[in-house]
Design a protein around this motif. Structure first.
Motif, mmCIF file in Angstrom:
data_model
loop_
_atom_site.group_PDB
_atom_site.id
_atom_site.type_symbol
_atom_site.label_atom_id
_atom_site.label_comp_id
_atom_site.label_asym_id
_atom_site.label_seq_id
_atom_site.Cartn_x
_atom_site.Cartn_y
_atom_site.Cartn_z
ATOM 1 N N TYR A 158 0.846 -1.194 0.000
ATOM 2 C CA TYR A 158 0.000 0.000 0.000
ATOM 3 C C TYR A 158 0.878 1.240 0.000
ATOM 4 N N ARG A 159 0.392 2.272 -0.657
ATOM 5 C CA ARG A 159 1.110 3.541 -0.743
ATOM 6 C C ARG A 159 0.132 4.663 -0.402
ATOM 7 N N THR A 170 -0.312 8.734 -0.687
ATOM 8 C CA THR A 170 0.197 9.969 -1.278
ATOM 9 C C THR A 170 -0.526 11.136 -0.625
ATOM 10 N N VAL A 186 5.082 10.807 -0.292
ATOM 11 C CA VAL A 186 4.667 9.434 -0.597
ATOM 12 C C VAL A 186 5.256 8.534 0.471
ATOM 13 N N GLU A 187 4.428 7.687 1.032
ATOM 14 C CA GLU A 187 4.872 6.743 2.067
ATOM 15 C C GLU A 187 4.382 5.352 1.684
ATOM 16 N N ASP A 188 5.304 4.386 1.602
ATOM 17 C CA ASP A 188 4.946 3.009 1.274
ATOM 18 C C ASP A 188 4.804 2.174 2.542
ATOM 19 N N ALA A 235 -1.482 1.828 6.538
ATOM 20 C CA ALA A 235 -1.657 2.874 5.524
ATOM 21 C C ALA A 235 -2.915 3.690 5.800
ATOM 22 N N LYS A 294 4.888 -1.650 3.345
ATOM 23 C CA LYS A 294 5.182 -2.988 2.852
ATOM 24 C C LYS A 294 5.345 -3.911 4.046
#
Length: 170
Positions: free
Chosen positions: A23-24, A26, A44-46, A59, A48
């Motif tokens: 998931y990302r 923005t 932007v933050e991922d 997320a 994982k």
């Protein structure tokens, strides 16, 4: 990487490639004064994790927190479109935040499916359907309702947007 219509499916969905999913979030914010942008912010933050439901929850929680606060350096309040229309000369901050479900093959080949945020309601609906399909295919069951983690005012806006889709109108 560009594909023509004939080879797009073949190259994107090469049976030898295995997708990974994450998931990302923005976040885009602008501050406007005297009808000019005086400050902008993009992040932007991922998220994982081998545990996809955990990554999804992180997320969504991250996005919900972002809805409640402005980034550092933004001094103008968020205004709803109605508030802005009522007082167009007032300084304000505007935002666009999204949670994307990423189907990742490699740096050049991936798909981003919006599942929450300011994206078009139809796009979010398609993203949620795709996410559900992938979860079921991987034995994770149905993803829980995405709005459960949102504050009440965000839930209202999100549900209103989905209700405006043609198939949800009487």
């Amino acid at each position: 990487m560009e594909f023509g219509p004939q080879d797009f499916s073949e190259k994107l969905y090469d049976r030898q490639r295995v997708a990974t999913y994450f998931y990302r979030v923005t976040q885009d914010v602008v501050a406007i004064k005297d009808k000019k942008v005086v400050n902008s912010y993009h992040h932007v933050e991922d998220f994982k994790d081998e545990d996809l439901p955990k990554a999804r929850n992180e997320a969504i929680e991250y996005l919900a927190e972002r809805y409640m606060t402005l980034p550092e350096g933004f001094i103008f309040p968020y205004l709803s479109p109605e508030e802005h229309n009522a007082n167009p000369d007032k300084e304000y901050s505007a935002y666009s935040n999204s949670v994307l479900f990423i189907e990742f093959y490699h740096d050049d080949v991936f798909e981003a499916w919006p599942v929450a945020g300011e994206d078009d309601g139809e796009d979010v609906k398609e993203g949620l359907e795709h996410e559900s399909e992938i979860w079921l295919k991987n034995g994770l069951g149905e993803p829980p309702s995405i709005v459960a983690n949102f504050p009440a005012n965000i839930k209202y806006d999100y549900m209103r947007k989905l209700s405006e889709l043609p198939e949800n109108k009487p």
